[in-house]
Scaffold this active site. Sequence first.
Site, PDB file in Angstrom:
ATOM      1  N   GLU A 134      -2.194   0.100  -2.690  1.00 42.37           N
ATOM      2  CA  GLU A 134      -3.495  -0.437  -1.366  1.00 42.37           C
ATOM      3  C   GLU A 134      -4.096  -2.004  -1.476  1.00 42.37           C
ATOM      4  OE1 GLU A 134      -3.134   1.190   2.877  1.00 42.37           O
ATOM      5  OE2 GLU A 134      -4.641   2.078   1.952  1.00 42.37           O
ATOM      6  N   HIS A 161     -12.639   0.027   0.801  1.00 46.04           N
ATOM      7  CA  HIS A 161     -11.203   0.769   2.202  1.00 46.04           C
ATOM      8  C   HIS A 161     -11.821   2.000   2.164  1.00 46.04           C
ATOM      9  CE1 HIS A 161      -7.539   1.370   4.076  1.00 46.04           C
ATOM     10  NE2 HIS A 161      -7.509   2.007   2.968  1.00 46.04           N
ATOM     11  N   HIS A 194     -10.766   5.721   4.833  1.00 36.58           N
ATOM     12  CA  HIS A 194      -9.801   6.741   5.621  1.00 36.58           C
ATOM     13  C   HIS A 194     -10.774   7.656   6.820  1.00 36.58           C
ATOM     14  CE1 HIS A 194      -6.031   6.191   3.804  1.00 36.58           C
ATOM     15  NE2 HIS A 194      -6.037   4.940   3.998  1.00 36.58           N
ATOM     16  N   HIS A 239      -5.033   4.260  10.462  1.00 37.83           N
ATOM     17  CA  HIS A 239      -4.939   4.655   8.960  1.00 37.83           C
ATOM     18  C   HIS A 239      -6.256   4.268   8.647  1.00 37.83           C
ATOM     19  CE1 HIS A 239      -4.110   2.017   5.017  1.00 37.83           C
ATOM     20  NE2 HIS A 239      -4.630   2.614   5.189  1.00 37.83           N
TER      21      HIS A 239
HETATM   22 ZN   LIG Z   1      -5.246   3.565   3.375  1.00 41.77          ZN
END
Ligand SMILES: [Zn+2]
Length: 238
Positions: free
Chosen positions: A77, A96, A98, A164
């Site tokens: 990603e 980023h 989760h 996500h």
């Molecule tokens: Zn992710």
Amino acid sequence: MSDLHATVAMACRILADQGLAADVLGHVSVRLDAERILLRCRGPEDRGLLFTTADNIRVVDLDGRGELDGGYAIPNEFHIHTELFRARPDVSAVVHAHPRDVMIADLAGITLRQVFGAYNIPASRLAQQGVPVYPRSVLVRTPELGRAVAAAIGDSGACILRGHGVVTAGESVEQATLRALDLAELSRISTELALLGGRPQILPDDDTQELPDLGSSFNDLSRWRHYARRLEIAGLAL
Ligand SMILES: [Zn+2]
């Protein structure tokens, strides 16, 4: 390794220690110049974000080519980072992660409203500004999806990726990291209030006007030192 490598590695450890990255998923980046970033990559012996080392932090260009000796791989990603850096010249760092608490609040249909103030001013302001949601639960593994996520973020500092995770952006690694922590706290409080059946009013304007931005050295750097010290005490420092 530069101080910046260590700062990105520390951001990964803080996110994991604070419950925003359960094991191996998530990454942090910082802009080096117009074409290159430092990005948390995965080595063959990767043990997850809590145990990130400065060696996990690699120089990568905006097309995803990196200095990847030792069997290192760029995360699938990485487009989340590269496309946001392309779209937002004002952004210097991207997180980023989760975080479970953010995903649950969003999937439960809970809107993040500005119902508290001085308890946590940066989180309160995040709620005031509104946190956009990217509605697709997909793995962001193409430039097109990366651009769609960047478009969803717009000029915001944080975005929920439904089903996500989250993306946060900032002027520094510290700011992007603390913003992710604040988004998780805002989500936890919102969920808890909903579970208790509370329906607090949104803050009136004359209250929000008395919630000043206390500046980055207080909001970001002093809180960063706090979380870094907690890692040290727990024997989880770099
Ligand atoms: Zn992710």
